[in-house]
Structure formats: structure tokens, C-alpha cells
Design a protein around this motif. Structure first.
Motif, PDB file in Angstrom:
ATOM      1  N   CYS A 152      55.501   7.555 -38.099  1.00  0.00           N
ATOM      2  CA  CYS A 152      54.145   7.658 -38.645  1.00  0.00           C
ATOM      3  C   CYS A 152      53.332   8.619 -37.772  1.00  0.00           C
ATOM      4  O   CYS A 152      53.125   8.358 -36.585  1.00  0.00           O
ATOM      5  CB  CYS A 152      53.485   6.278 -38.640  1.00  0.00           C
ATOM      6  N   PRO A 153      52.848   9.725 -38.342  1.00  0.00           N
ATOM      7  CA  PRO A 153      52.110  10.708 -37.530  1.00  0.00           C
ATOM      8  C   PRO A 153      50.685  10.268 -37.203  1.00  0.00           C
ATOM      9  O   PRO A 153      50.008  10.938 -36.420  1.00  0.00           O
ATOM     10  CB  PRO A 153      52.098  11.959 -38.419  1.00  0.00           C
ATOM     11  N   SER A 154      50.215   9.162 -37.792  1.00  0.00           N
ATOM     12  CA  SER A 154      48.880   8.676 -37.433  1.00  0.00           C
ATOM     13  C   SER A 154      48.894   7.925 -36.114  1.00  0.00           C
ATOM     14  O   SER A 154      47.842   7.661 -35.535  1.00  0.00           O
ATOM     15  CB  SER A 154      48.337   7.757 -38.532  1.00  0.00           C
ATOM     16  N   CYS A 190      54.881   9.205 -44.569  1.00  0.00           N
ATOM     17  CA  CYS A 190      54.430   7.851 -44.245  1.00  0.00           C
ATOM     18  C   CYS A 190      53.344   7.409 -45.241  1.00  0.00           C
ATOM     19  O   CYS A 190      52.452   8.179 -45.575  1.00  0.00           O
ATOM     20  CB  CYS A 190      53.899   7.805 -42.816  1.00  0.00           C
ATOM     21  N   CYS A 192      51.402   4.589 -44.748  1.00  0.00           N
ATOM     22  CA  CYS A 192      50.532   3.579 -44.133  1.00  0.00           C
ATOM     23  C   CYS A 192      49.073   3.865 -44.505  1.00  0.00           C
ATOM     24  O   CYS A 192      48.754   4.918 -45.038  1.00  0.00           O
ATOM     25  CB  CYS A 192      50.706   3.557 -42.609  1.00  0.00           C
ATOM     26  N   CYS A 195      47.673   7.078 -42.859  1.00  0.00           N
ATOM     27  CA  CYS A 195      48.191   8.338 -43.420  1.00  0.00           C
ATOM     28  C   CYS A 195      47.713   8.464 -44.873  1.00  0.00           C
ATOM     29  O   CYS A 195      46.934   9.357 -45.191  1.00  0.00           O
ATOM     30  CB  CYS A 195      49.713   8.373 -43.344  1.00  0.00           C
TER      31      CYS A 195
HETATM   32 ZN   LIG Z   1      51.374   6.500 -41.168  1.00  0.00          ZN
END
Ligand SMILES: [Zn+2]
Length: 480
Positions: A152-154, A190, A192, A195
Motif C-alpha cells: 500500500c503506497p499510502s 491498493c 484501502c 488510496c
Molecule cells: Zn492503500
């Protein structure tokens, strides 16, 4: 005295590679995309030949996907799965880049932000960073050769890891590389809450940071990115729209038929626009020509397609095929090769390499002219029947071949697996039998070969026929 033969060979290489950008028809940028990390069995000597092949085919660019294939000091988890890789055992990519530069080939180091080989293994140590899947739960493991979880890039730790790993690759390990290929994922984003619809903004935070750092140190570095941060268009297959962030014309862009569709407004602004598809690795000369034409029609100034060939041992059921587990991948379906032998100089792949060399130089070249060239170079014969046999054999090796599975006609194990799943219909059997009939006729026609190339045709036809010369042959008969 100057030996004539090497001199001639050198001159031929020069004439094949020299006219880069010389005509309007020609792509200014040419070369191949190769997944280095999924080819563990080749050493520096082999890779030097591969770089030479890029040049011989008129190329000036090698997109070398190295994540997961180098011995990161900071993140050993990224290569622990890949310990048999020759470059993990003894690092040679720095030397390879030196060789590429001598040959006039730029090397861009490839990886995927927050996913795919190397990076997806970080989730083993940090399961809390796993991306969220479309159903709201943790994402399922995925991969090709290297299985793991996209991140997840967040999450701040994902960003920190990604930046640190990319820095190590380009600044510590391979500072002489000409830049980066930052290849957005083609399989998952992702989902989420953080994101959500802003996935590509999150991914871009990393892309922007590493780009700025690299340009600060090396202003001329080329950084190839995907259009998803700028175009706002839906990312094919991901179910997420791209972002609409400002585009810096120092970036080059990559477009593909399956994961990043052409964007004329961006193409007009970019340093370079590269079209990439799978035709030299999986298809034939007509598809290579069609893609070269499409790339030019879309206004790309580069055609850099895939020349991938895998040699890893599959730990997982690649492509959901249990029968592949524990087996070494067969590069380009050429099952006669020893694990350390690259497939690119084999006659059937030379067909596609010559097609690439010619059609990237002139996408409108008459196909019959290509047939003359390929016949002369590979068979020492331009007789239509001989050339047709060569192209038939080449096509049979690619019929229904996938990234990880050889063509059924060359692989009784695959056909057995198809039978076990009730996929081997009567029509399918008849098709395979017809293919073998063509090979038998071809074998008969070339029994007295007059050139090395013709001898290769004969050998390969016999190799396929031998696969079925036992109890395996029963698989192809109805009720078998
Ligand atoms: Zn994410």
C-alpha cells in the motif's frame, strides 16, 4: 593482414545498426525490454551477447528489469528467493552496463513501484504493508516467478522502503546506468481507504521523489514512467482512474497494448514515447510489423518491445498450472537448450529479431521483402517454399504459447495437464495432429540440408516429432 571474415562481419553489424534516426520511417529509439531477474541462469558472458543482440538488431536501448535480481545489502529479503541468479551470486551488471556503453546501448534499470519482483517480498517481513484487494481484505499473493504481495503506497513505511531500495539500485549498485524504467503495476492497485481513487497520486509521490533525486545528481538521466499519473484515464485492468498531476517533459513515457493506452497530448510533450508489446518474445513477424505500424501511427518515437524469456524454477503454480511447480521455465519454448544457454541466437528467434530489426527501421516494408531477407540470412535460400517452412516452424512454437507455458505441440506435459482438466477436446487433438503432419512433411522436404539453417530446421522438426514418439502420442488420439 586483416582477416576478411571478421571485418565483413563487423561491417555488416555497422550497416545493420548505423542508420538510427536516419529516416523518417525509423524509430529514433529502438531496443528491447528484458526481465533480467527472471533469467537466473545466464552469466556476464551470456548477457554481453544479449547486449550485442540489441545493437545488432538496430537498438540503442535496453530496458533491463533488475529489481529482485541484485544483492541488495539493505533488503536481502528482496533477493532471498533468487539466490541461484548469477547476478545475485556474483554481481556483474555494472560491468554489463560498461559493455553496453561501448556498444552504444543505453541501459535503464527497471522495477515496479510497490509491486512485482523483489519489492513484493518485503511484505513477508512487513505484512502490515500489504495492499488491500478489491474485496476490502488483504490482497492475495501474486507474481511471475517471484510471488508476494503488492504494498500500500499510502503507508509511510512503504514509501520509505521503495525510495531506499530504488536509491540503492541506481546510486549504490549501478550508478553508471542511464536511468530508470518505473513500470506501474499491470495487475493490482491498493483499494484501502487512504488510496481509494487517489492510488496513482500515492504512487506518484515516490516516482516524483526518486526522479528529482536522480535528476539532481545526473541531469541527463532518462526516466521512463507510465502515463497513469497525468492522463486521468482509467488504468486498464486495475479498475482505478489515473491522476491528473502536472507532467514534467523530462520524463519519457511507456505505452503498452494491455496496461497503458496511448495519450496523444502527453506523447506530444514527453522526452520520448516508447511503445512496448509482447510480439518479439511471444508472436511472429506479422505481429511485430503490425505493432511497429501502430506505434508510428500513435506518434511514438520509440519501439522497445519485450524480448523476455524465463528460466526460473517455478515455486508456485504459475498461471494456475500445478504441473509447472518445481519445473524450470523453458525459454521461448526451446526445450532442447541447457539451462545456461540463452535462446536469442536460435534460428526461430532470429526470425523475430530480424523482423524487429527490419520493421522498426521501416514499418511499411513489404512483407515479401522481409521474407527474402530472412531466407537469405538464415537459410541461404530465398525459395518461397523454404522460407514458408521456416515461418511455419516459428509459428508452431508460438501457437498458444503463454508467458510460462510452451506451445502444446512442443510440450506433452502441457497436453497431459490439458487432458486432465478435460480441456483437450477432439478439435484440439485434431489441430495438434495436423501440426505434427505439417512437421513430418517439413522434415521430409529438408532431409538433405544444404545450409546450416536448413540443418537447424530439420533438427528442430525432429526434436518436436520425437516428443510424441512414445506413449505421449496416445494423448493426441481420440479416446487417448
Ligand atoms: Zn492503500
Amino acid at each position: 593482414m586483416i582477416p576478411i571474415r571478421p571485418l565483413l562481419a563487423a561491417l555488416m553489424t555497422l550497416t545493420a545498426a548505423a542508420p538510427l534516426g536516419a529516416s523518417e520511417k525509423t524509430f529514433a529509439r529502438r531496443g528491447y525490454y528484458i526481465t533480467f531477474m527472471r533469467m537466473p541462469t545466464y552469466d556476464l558472458k551470456d548477457w554481453r551477447r544479449i547486449v550485442d543482440a540489441v545493437r545488432d538488431d538496430g537498438g540503442d536501448t535496453l530496458l533491463l528489469w533488475v529489481a529482485g535480481g541484485f544483492r541488495s545489502k539493505k533488503y536481502p529479503i528482496t533477493w532471498a528467493y533468487n539466490q541461484e541468479h548469477e547476478n545475485v551470486r556474483a554481481d556483474f551488471v555494472r560491468e554489463l552496463i560498461g559493455h553496453a556503453h561501448v556498444r552504444g546501448v543505453k541501459v535503464l534499470l527497471g522495477f515496479t513501484p510497490f509491486g512485482y519482483d523483489g519489492v513484493n517480498r518485503y511484505a513477508l517481513e512487513h505484512p502490515e504493508l500489504k495492499a488491500v484487494g478489491p474485496d476490502g481484505g488483504p490482497t492475495a499473493p501474486f507474481g511471475i516467478g517471484c510471488w508476494g504481495w503488492n504494498l500500500c503506497p499510502s503507508k509511510a513505511e512503504s514509501q520509505r522502503f521503495m525510495l531506499d531500495y530504488a536509491r540503492e539500485m541506481i546510486f549504490d549498485f549501478y550508478p553508471d546506468a542511464d536511468g530508470l524504467l518505473i513500470e506501474s503495476s499491470d495487475y493490482a492497485a491498493c483499494r484501502c481507504r487512504d488510496c481509494g481513487s487517489r492510488y496513482f497520486e500515492r504512487e506518484f509521490a515516490f516516482v516524483k521523489a526518486i526522479s528529482d533525486e536522480l535528476w539532481a545528481r545526473k541531469p541527463g538521466a532518462e526516466i521512463v514512467v507510465y502515463p497513469h499519473y497525468f492522463s486521468g484515464a482509467e488504468a486498464p485492468g486495475l479498475g482505478v482512474r489515473g491522476a491528473t498531476l502536472p507532467f514534467d517533459p523530462r520524463w519519457s513515457l511507456m505505452f503498452t497494448p494491455h496496461s497503458a493506452h496511448p495519450e496523444p497530448a502527453l506523447i506530444a510533450k514527453a522526452r520520448a514515447s516508447l511503445w512496448s508489446d509482447d510480439s518479439p518474445s511471444r508472436r511472429g513477424p506479422r505481429e511485430i510489423q503490425a505493432n511497429a505500424r501502430r506505434a508510428r501511427r500513435e506518434g511514438m518515437n520509440g519501439y522497445v518491445p519485450s524480448l523476455e524469456a524465463f528460466t526460473f524454477v517455478a515455486d508456485a503454480a504459475e498461471e494456475a498450472q500445478e504441473w509447472l511447480k518445481g519445473e524450470r521455465q523453458v525459454p521461448l519454448g526451446f526445450g532442447w537448450l541447457a539451462p545456461g544457454d540463452p535462446p536469442y541466437d536460435e534460428i526461430l528467434q532470429r526470425v523475430n529479431r530480424i523482423a524487429y530489426r527490419e520493421f522498426a527501421r521501416d514499418p511499411d516494408m513489404d512483407f515479401a521483402a522481409f521474407e527474402q531477407i530472412v531466407g537469405r540470412e538464415l537459410l541461404g535460400s530465398t525459395k518461397p517454399a523454404d522460407v514458408a517452412d521456416l515461418l511455419t516452424l516459428q509459428a508452431l512454437f508460438n501457437a498458444d504459447r503463454t508467458w510460462c507455458q510452451p506451445a502444446p505441440i512442443t510440450c506433452p506435459d502441457r497436453v497431459r495437464a490439458m487432458a486432465a482438466r478435460d480441456e483437450l477436446t477432439a478439435a484440439r487433438r485434431a489441430e495438434l495432429r495436423a501440426g505434427l503432419d505439417r512437421l513430418r512433411a517439413l522434415e521430409t522436404r529438408h532431409r538433405e540440408p544444404k545450409s546450416g539453417g536448413e540443418r537447424e530446421l530439420l533438427r528442430i522438426a525432429r526434436w518436436v516429432l520425437d516428443r510424441w514418439d512414445g506413449p505421449e502420442g496416445k494423448l493426441l488420439h481420440d479416446g487417448g
